[in-house]
Design an enzyme around this catalytic site. Structure first.
Site, PDB file in Angstrom:
ATOM      1  CE  LYS A  22      28.334  56.589  64.200  1.00  0.00           C
ATOM      2  NZ  LYS A  22      27.935  57.982  64.753  1.00  0.00           N
ATOM      3  CG  ASN A  23      24.253  57.321  63.504  1.00  0.00           C
ATOM      4  OD1 ASN A  23      25.184  57.482  64.308  1.00  0.00           O
ATOM      5  ND2 ASN A  23      24.367  57.737  62.365  1.00  0.00           N
ATOM      6  NE  ARG A  92      27.373  67.139  66.650  1.00  0.00           N
ATOM      7  CZ  ARG A  92      27.133  68.335  66.928  1.00  0.00           C
ATOM      8  NH1 ARG A  92      28.187  69.153  67.438  1.00  0.00           N
ATOM      9  NH2 ARG A  92      26.075  68.673  66.656  1.00  0.00           N
ATOM     10  CB  CYS A 116      33.034  67.456  63.792  1.00  0.00           C
ATOM     11  SG  CYS A 116      31.804  66.863  62.743  1.00  0.00           S
ATOM     12  NE  ARG A 121      27.469  66.742  62.925  1.00  0.00           N
ATOM     13  CZ  ARG A 121      27.657  65.539  63.393  1.00  0.00           C
ATOM     14  NH1 ARG A 121      28.830  65.225  63.353  1.00  0.00           N
ATOM     15  NH2 ARG A 121      26.592  64.677  63.590  1.00  0.00           N
ATOM     16  CB  ILE A 123      22.659  72.018  69.510  1.00  0.00           C
ATOM     17  CG1 ILE A 123      23.394  73.101  70.594  1.00  0.00           C
ATOM     18  CG2 ILE A 123      23.607  70.799  69.114  1.00  0.00           C
ATOM     19  CD1 ILE A 123      23.398  72.470  71.848  1.00  0.00           C
ATOM     20  CG  ASP A 304      25.968  59.289  57.634  1.00  0.00           C
ATOM     21  OD1 ASP A 304      25.261  59.078  58.930  1.00  0.00           O
ATOM     22  OD2 ASP A 304      26.105  60.479  57.687  1.00  0.00           O
ATOM     23  CB  ILE A 326      22.654  66.942  55.009  1.00  0.00           C
ATOM     24  CG1 ILE A 326      21.630  66.182  54.276  1.00  0.00           C
ATOM     25  CG2 ILE A 326      22.427  66.794  56.354  1.00  0.00           C
ATOM     26  CD1 ILE A 326      20.351  66.489  54.528  1.00  0.00           C
ATOM     27  NE  ARG A 396      33.165  58.713  66.993  1.00  0.00           N
ATOM     28  CZ  ARG A 396      32.647  59.759  66.766  1.00  0.00           C
ATOM     29  NH1 ARG A 396      33.324  60.812  66.119  1.00  0.00           N
ATOM     30  NH2 ARG A 396      31.480  60.283  67.114  1.00  0.00           N
TER      31      ARG A 396
HETATM   32  C1  EPZ Z   1      22.861  62.482  62.810  1.00  0.00           C
HETATM   33  O1  EPZ Z   1      23.592  63.650  63.181  1.00  0.00           O
HETATM   34  C2  EPZ Z   1      23.957  61.457  62.699  1.00  0.00           C
HETATM   35  N1  EPZ Z   1      24.506  61.040  63.854  1.00  0.00           N
HETATM   36  C3  EPZ Z   1      24.854  61.857  61.584  1.00  0.00           C
HETATM   37  O2  EPZ Z   1      25.771  60.736  61.157  1.00  0.00           O
HETATM   38  C4  EPZ Z   1      23.997  62.078  60.205  1.00  0.00           C
HETATM   39  O3  EPZ Z   1      24.933  62.503  59.198  1.00  0.00           O
HETATM   40  C5  EPZ Z   1      23.035  63.088  60.333  1.00  0.00           C
HETATM   41  O4  EPZ Z   1      22.207  62.763  61.576  1.00  0.00           O
HETATM   42  C6  EPZ Z   1      22.171  63.275  59.162  1.00  0.00           C
HETATM   43  O5  EPZ Z   1      21.401  62.002  58.844  1.00  0.00           O
HETATM   44  C7  EPZ Z   1      24.166  60.472  64.795  1.00  0.00           C
HETATM   45  O6  EPZ Z   1      22.845  60.066  64.768  1.00  0.00           O
HETATM   46  C8  EPZ Z   1      24.764  60.411  66.025  1.00  0.00           C
HETATM   47  P1  EPZ Z   1      21.158  66.694  62.123  1.00  0.00           P
HETATM   48  P2  EPZ Z   1      22.799  65.034  63.701  1.00  0.00           P
HETATM   49  O7  EPZ Z   1      20.888  67.103  63.571  1.00  0.00           O
HETATM   50  O8  EPZ Z   1      21.689  64.515  64.447  1.00  0.00           O
HETATM   51  C9  EPZ Z   1      21.928  71.282  60.794  1.00  0.00           C
HETATM   52  C10 EPZ Z   1      27.751  59.435  61.120  1.00  0.00           C
HETATM   53  O9  EPZ Z   1      28.469  59.401  60.257  1.00  0.00           O
HETATM   54  N2  EPZ Z   1      21.254  71.390  62.133  1.00  0.00           N
HETATM   55  O10 EPZ Z   1      20.151  65.840  61.126  1.00  0.00           O
HETATM   56  O11 EPZ Z   1      23.874  65.846  64.176  1.00  0.00           O
HETATM   57  C11 EPZ Z   1      23.308  70.563  61.184  1.00  0.00           C
HETATM   58  O12 EPZ Z   1      24.208  71.859  61.090  1.00  0.00           O
HETATM   59  C12 EPZ Z   1      27.119  60.741  61.618  1.00  0.00           C
HETATM   60  O13 EPZ Z   1      27.378  58.452  61.962  1.00  0.00           O
HETATM   61  C13 EPZ Z   1      21.368  72.731  62.836  1.00  0.00           C
HETATM   62  O14 EPZ Z   1      21.455  73.701  61.795  1.00  0.00           O
HETATM   63  O15 EPZ Z   1      22.205  65.607  62.351  1.00  0.00           O
HETATM   64  C14 EPZ Z   1      23.606  69.698  59.890  1.00  0.00           C
HETATM   65  O16 EPZ Z   1      23.964  70.444  58.534  1.00  0.00           O
HETATM   66  C15 EPZ Z   1      27.839  61.784  60.619  1.00  0.00           C
HETATM   67  N3  EPZ Z   1      20.710  73.051  63.889  1.00  0.00           N
HETATM   68  C16 EPZ Z   1      22.014  69.280  59.652  1.00  0.00           C
HETATM   69  O17 EPZ Z   1      21.251  69.889  60.399  1.00  0.00           O
HETATM   70  C17 EPZ Z   1      20.353  71.945  64.780  1.00  0.00           C
HETATM   71  O18 EPZ Z   1      20.003  72.091  65.871  1.00  0.00           O
HETATM   72  C18 EPZ Z   1      21.889  67.904  60.037  1.00  0.00           C
HETATM   73  O19 EPZ Z   1      22.004  67.453  61.147  1.00  0.00           O
HETATM   74  C19 EPZ Z   1      20.538  70.639  64.407  1.00  0.00           C
HETATM   75  C20 EPZ Z   1      21.121  70.614  63.227  1.00  0.00           C
END
Ligand code: EPZ
Length: 415
Positions: A22-23, A92, A116, A121, A123, A304, A326, A396
């Protein structure tokens, strides 16, 4: 909203096959719009997230032709329109259209909700990177308008090795002028899968999978054939089900290295595992040792997977712990688990699970995708019947989950 009903206690045996990640696919589909010709993707999983991304692509006048696990994407007549929240609020990962549309057209307008249930989360790292590449960002309400007359390659340091920011900035940099270096990049396997996809179109990306990714901008991207890697989170879900109830359950079509931190932790718990080149055979042990888990960026223990192993920890003889580093709020599933009899204490970033405990089926609520999956594991383990509400979350990220689990001996239905 769907409901999943599970009759627990069944032994799980036979073979269960892992689908495409999925990811990965949620990044590949937006990335496809960067191409100047058609693209072909194989091993595409059938998930509601994929359906929602098809809706966005078709809204942008991009052709999508699917047949079983094959998908052809035709971005040549794309019409770059604002992506409103009725589309983007469904997942997202729609934010990957920011990097892709900015990278191809120098303009994107998208609105989407904040966080969520597992966390805020934000950006900010994505936006900081776009600005570094020369884009200007105007926000009004939840709508983001990102413009760049020209994207110029530059060095970008990520304060946190964010998966989404790494992918989004890679997409924006592929056609930028000159060289972009992303430092402290995330190293998750899906990033490598997306970089390989782009390189097979003619992009010039090196270092994906390491913490330093170099992207030399190119003018034109041609047609390509690509395959989605196996879903390491789905694979981990099935391996944990086997650890709880398996009798030589074979989990096939996986990449062992991608689930290494989990299989090592399960070995520590005393779970017998046979690890082949693209499969794992797992059985339930006589007893389980308690373990401590700390989630980290890849290749550390996968966040995850923590909501999934939490259900297994209730079987361990003693106190297990999870430290979630995380996300700030990824323990919602534990409150549901305690309704089934689990003995749990949450203190900030740490959760303690006391075992061994026999879970009893009852009605519980899925609060997010992996929480729902964790409750499916708990329902399979529990005596009696478990009813999981808000089960749409589970759909999902898990293709044909009822059929796959029924085929290995589980007794469940989706209503
Ligand atoms: C990806 O989310 C995955 N989703 C998540 O899987 C997974 O848990 C996560 O990576 C961590 O491995 C997809 O790939 C679609 P991050 P992502 O940006 O990209 C903070 C699932 O169950 N952060 O690495 O959103 C954020 O708040 C989902 O399939 C910032 O602060 O993860 C979080 O605490 C759940 N600022 C941490 O980093 C930013 O600009 C990790 O986020 C971006 C992120």
């Amino acid at each position: 909203m769907h409901i999943v009903k599970i009759k627990g206690g069944k032994t799980l045996s036979g073979e269960i096959v892992v689908s495409g990640a999925k990811n990965s696919i949620v990044g590949l589909m937006p990335a496809a719009v960067l191409c100047d010709e058609d693209v072909n993707i194989y091993n595409v999983p059938h998930l509601s997230d994929v359906d929602n991304l098809i809706d966005i692509l078709e809204y942008l006048n991009v052709g999508v032709e699917s047949k079983e696990d094959y998908m052809k994407i035709i971005p040549t007549n794309l019409c770059n329109k604002p992506i409103h929240s009725e589309f983007s609020k469904k997942l997202r990962a729609s934010y990957y259209f920011m990097g892709a549309l900015l990278g191809k057209y120098g303009h994107v307008e998208i609105s989407f909700p904040g966080g969520c249930v597992i966390g805020a989360r934000p950006i900010d790292l994505h936006l900081k990177g776009f600005k570094a590449l020369g884009a200007t960002i105007t926000e009004n309400g939840d709508t983001m308008i990102i413009d760049a007359d020209e994207l110029i390659g530059t060095n970008i340091y990520l304060d946190f090795a964010s998966v989404g920011a790494t992918i989004n900035l890679m997409l924006a940099a592929v056609k930028a002028k000159g060289k972009t270096v992303i430092e402290n990049a995330a190293k998750e396997p899906e990033i490598v899968n997306i970089a390989t996809f782009l390189n097979s179109m003619g992009a010039n990306i090196s270092g994906a999978g390491t913490n330093k990714i170099k992207i030399e901008g190119v003018e034109y991207l041609s047609s390509c054939f690509h395959e989605v890697i196996p879903d390491r989170i789905e694979a981990g879900t099935f391996i944990i089900m086997g650890a709880a109830l398996g009798d030589h359950l074979k989990v096939s079509n996986l990449i062992p290295e991608h689930v290494y931190s989990l299989t090592e932790k399960l070995r520590e718990m005393g779970v017998p595992l046979e690890i082949g080149p693209d499969y794992v055979i797992v059985s339930k042990p006589e007893k389980y040792n308690p373990v401590d888990v700390q989630t980290l960026v890849y290749p550390g223990f996968v966040t995850d997977h923590q909501q999934l192993i939490a259900s297994l920890m209730v079987l361990a003889n003693g106190t297990s712990s999870i430290e979630e580093t995380i996300y700030e709020n990824r323990f919602q599933n534990l409150y549901e688990l305690s309704k089934m009899g689990a003995r749990i204490k949450v203190e900030g970033k740490k959760a303690y699970i006391y075992g061994p405990t026999k879970l009893t089926g009852t009605t519980v609520m899925a609060t997010d995708l992996r929480a729902g999956a964790g409750l499916v594991i708990a329902g399979l383990m529990a005596t009696g019947e478990t009813e999981i509400q808000n089960a749409d979350y589970i759909l999902r990220g898990y293709e044909n989950i009822v059929e796959k689990l029924s085929n290995i001996g589980a007794e469940l239905e989706l209503i």
